[in-house]
Design a protein around this motif. Structure first.
Motif, PDB file in Angstrom:
ATOM      1  N   SER A 111      21.504 114.931  85.565  1.00  0.00           N
ATOM      2  CA  SER A 111      20.602 115.964  86.075  1.00  0.00           C
ATOM      3  C   SER A 111      19.873 115.532  87.348  1.00  0.00           C
ATOM      4  O   SER A 111      19.434 116.372  88.129  1.00  0.00           O
ATOM      5  CB  SER A 111      19.578 116.348  84.998  1.00  0.00           C
ATOM      6  OG  SER A 111      18.857 115.208  84.564  1.00  0.00           O
TER       7      SER A 111
ATOM      8  N   GLN B 207      22.337 120.986  80.761  1.00  0.00           N
ATOM      9  CA  GLN B 207      21.744 122.248  81.202  1.00  0.00           C
ATOM     10  C   GLN B 207      21.298 122.181  82.663  1.00  0.00           C
ATOM     11  O   GLN B 207      21.555 123.101  83.450  1.00  0.00           O
ATOM     12  CB  GLN B 207      20.544 122.591  80.309  1.00  0.00           C
ATOM     13  CG  GLN B 207      19.993 124.000  80.524  1.00  0.00           C
ATOM     14  CD  GLN B 207      20.950 125.065  80.025  1.00  0.00           C
ATOM     15  OE1 GLN B 207      21.457 124.983  78.914  1.00  0.00           O
ATOM     16  NE2 GLN B 207      21.201 126.075  80.847  1.00  0.00           N
ATOM     17  N   GLU B 208      20.671 121.068  83.049  1.00  0.00           N
ATOM     18  CA  GLU B 208      20.169 120.947  84.418  1.00  0.00           C
ATOM     19  C   GLU B 208      21.322 120.875  85.428  1.00  0.00           C
ATOM     20  O   GLU B 208      21.263 121.469  86.507  1.00  0.00           O
ATOM     21  CB  GLU B 208      19.279 119.707  84.557  1.00  0.00           C
ATOM     22  CG  GLU B 208      17.953 119.798  83.797  1.00  0.00           C
ATOM     23  CD  GLU B 208      18.097 119.448  82.328  1.00  0.00           C
ATOM     24  OE1 GLU B 208      19.248 119.191  81.879  1.00  0.00           O
ATOM     25  OE2 GLU B 208      17.078 119.450  81.622  1.00  0.00           O
ATOM     26  N   THR B 209      22.361 120.137  85.058  1.00  0.00           N
ATOM     27  CA  THR B 209      23.517 120.038  85.946  1.00  0.00           C
ATOM     28  C   THR B 209      24.186 121.394  86.117  1.00  0.00           C
ATOM     29  O   THR B 209      24.613 121.762  87.221  1.00  0.00           O
ATOM     30  CB  THR B 209      24.531 119.015  85.388  1.00  0.00           C
ATOM     31  OG1 THR B 209      23.881 117.760  85.199  1.00  0.00           O
ATOM     32  CG2 THR B 209      25.705 118.837  86.331  1.00  0.00           C
TER      33      THR B 209
ATOM     34  N   SER C  43      22.461 123.403  88.697  1.00  0.00           N
ATOM     35  CA  SER C  43      22.771 122.962  90.061  1.00  0.00           C
ATOM     36  C   SER C  43      24.090 123.550  90.528  1.00  0.00           C
ATOM     37  O   SER C  43      24.227 123.954  91.693  1.00  0.00           O
ATOM     38  CB  SER C  43      22.818 121.436  90.127  1.00  0.00           C
ATOM     39  OG  SER C  43      21.565 120.871  89.811  1.00  0.00           O
TER      40      SER C  43
END
Length: 395
Positions: free
Chosen positions: A344, A365-367, A370
Motif C-alpha cells: 500500500s 484494498q489500498e493498492t 491506487s
C-alpha cells in the motif's frame, strides 16, 4: 507408488514430484501437474496450499505441498518392495536407529537396476554406506535429519542421474561433505537442496552442463557462489529456472548473475536480508516470471527491468520497503499478472497506463484504490482485492 519415497508424516513439495515425474516418465510439466490433480481428485493425496493467493494458473507450485495418508504410504512401499531387489523399479531404503535392512547387509556389493532410489535415515545413523552400484538411477532422493551429512560415495557412479533431491528434515541447516562427488553427474538436469549449508558450487571440477532447474530452500548459501574465478554463466550454461526461498543469509546476488541470459523463471522469495537487485537485471531478456514476494528489505527495482519485454508475471507482494515502482515499469509490454499484496505504500508511476496487456492485479484494498485511477486506460484490467486469512479460530 512414488510418494512412498518420502518420510512418514512429512509434507512433500509439489515441485519435487513434478521434477521427478517430468524426468522419470518423460512428461512435460503440465502432464506432471495433471497427475497431481488426478491423485487429489481420487482422494489418494491431500494438496495443502500455504499461501492463500498462490495460483497454479501462473505456473507456480512453490506454495503447494502434498500429504499422503499413512496407510496409503504403507501400501505404496509394499508394492514397491515386491520382487527381487536387483529388479525393482524403485528401491526405497529406510534406516532407523542404525537398523540396516537385511538384504543390504547380506551383500558386499549390491547392484540395482531401479530408476528411482530413495534413502531415508534418522539422526542416529552412524554406519558407513555399503558399496552399491546403481547405474540406471535417474532420480535420487536423500532424506535425513542430521546436522552433518556426507553424500554417499556411490553417487559419482550414477551416470544417468537427472534429478537429485537433498531434504534435511532437521531443525537447522546441515553441513555437507563429499560435495565434490557431484562433479561426475554430467546428466543432472534438476537439483533441489533443502535446509543445508551449501559449499561453493564451483568446488567440483564440473560445469553443471545440463542443469536446467535449481531450487535452494531454507539453505545457507553465503558460500555457494564463492571461490570461483569462472563466470556463473559458464558454470550454468542451460539454467532456465532458479528458486531461492527462505535463504536468510542472501544479501545480494553474485557477480555476473545477470549473465544467466537463458533464465525464464526467477523466484527469490522470503529472503528477508536481500537489499537490492543487480543494476543489469535487464540483461535477463528471456525472463517470463519474476517472483520477489516477502523480500522485506528490498528497497527498489532497478530501472533496467523495463527491458524485460517477455516478462508476464511479476510478484512484489510483501516487499514492504519498496516505496515506488520505477518509471520504466511501463515498458513491460507483455506483463499479464502483477501481485502487490501489502504494497500500500508503493507509489505507481504514470507509465503503468502503458501496460495494455495487463490482465490482473492482485493487491490489498489500498493498492486496489491506487490502480483504480488507471482503470480507464486499461480496459482489460481486473483488480482483485486479496482477503486476509481469518485467524480468530486460533485464539
Amino acid at each position: 507408488m512414488d510418494l512412498g519415497s518420502f518420510p512418514e508424516d512429512q509434507r512433500i513439495p509439489a515441485t519435487t514430484l513434478i521434477d521427478m515425474w517430468a524426468e522419470l516418465y518423460n512428461q512435460d510439466e503440465d502432464d506432471a501437474i495433471a497427475n497431481l490433480h488426478e491423485l487429489s481428485d481420487r482422494n489418494l493425496i491431500e494438496v495443502v496450499v500455504t499461501r492463500k493467493d498462490a495460483n497454479e494458473d501462473d505456473g507456480s507450485y512453490n506454495e503447494h505441498f502434498v500429504m499422503q495418508h499413512d496407510l496409503l504410504r504403507e501400501l505404496a512401499i509394499r508394492g514397491s518392495n515386491s520382487g527381487n531387489i536387483e529388479h525393482r523399479k524403485r528401491v526405497l531404503l529406510e534406516i532407523i536407529e542404525n537398523k540396516i535392512p537385511e538384504w543390504l547387509m547380506e551383500q558386499d556389493q549390491l547392484s540395482i537396476r531401479a530408476k528411482l532410489l530413495s534413502i531415508s535415515k534418522d539422526e542416529t545413523f552412524s554406519s558407513s554406506w555399503s558399496t552399491m552400484q546403481a547405474p540406471e538411477v535417474e532420480v535420487l532422493l536423500l532424506n535425513f535429519q542430521t546436522q552433518k551429512y556426507s553424500l554417499p560415495e556411490f553417487i559419482e557412479r550414477m551416470n544417468k542421474l537427472k534429478v537429485l533431491v537433498l531434504h534435511n528434515y532437521g531443525f537447522v541447516p546441515a553441513e555437507l561433505s563429499n560435495f565434490p562427488l557431484l562433479g561426475s553427474l554430467s546428466n543432472l538436469k534438476r537439483i533441489r537442496l533443502e535446509k543445508v549449508s551449501i559449499p561453493s558450487l564451483f568446488l567440483t571440477s564440473m560445469k553443471w552442463r545440463k542443469l536446467e532447474k535449481m531450487s535452494l530452500v531454507m539453505c545457507n548459501i553465503d558460500q555457494a557462489f564463492n571461490k570461483s574465478t569462472n563466470k556463473i554463466s559458464d558454470a550454468f550454461p542451460k539454467l532456465v529456472d532458479l528458486t531461492i526461498d527462505y535463504c536468510n543469509d542472501l544479501e545480494e546476488l553474485p557477480t555476473g548473475f545477470c549473465d544467466l541470459v537463458l533464465l525464464r523463471k526467477l523466484s527469490i522469495t522470503n529472503c528477508h536480508k536481500l537489499l537490492a537487485l543487480p543494476e543489469d537485471m535487464g540483461n535477463l531478456l528471456d525472463l517470463e516470471v519474476l517472483r520477489l514476494n516477502s523480500c522485506i528489505e528490498l528497497t527498489e527495482l532497478p530501472g533496467t527491468i523495463g527491458r524485460l519485454h517477455k516478462l508476464q508475471i511479476l510478484d512484489l507482494s510483501e516487499c514492504l520497503s519498496v516505496t515506488e515502482l520505477p518509471e520504466q515499469i511501463g515498458q513491460l509490454d507483455d506483463l499479464r499478472k502483477l501481485y502487490m499484496i501489502e504494497c500500500s505504500s508503493c507509489e505507481l508511476p504514470s507509465s503503468v497506463a502503458n501496460l495494455v496487456h495487463l490482465k490482473e492485479v492482485i493487491g490489498d484494498q489500498e493498492t486496489a484504490m491506487s490502480w483504480n485511477r488507471f482503470k480507464p486506460c486499461l480496459p482489460s484490467l481486473t483488480i482483485k482485492v486479496h482477503k486476509e486469512n481469518n485467524l480468530n479460530w486460533l485464539g
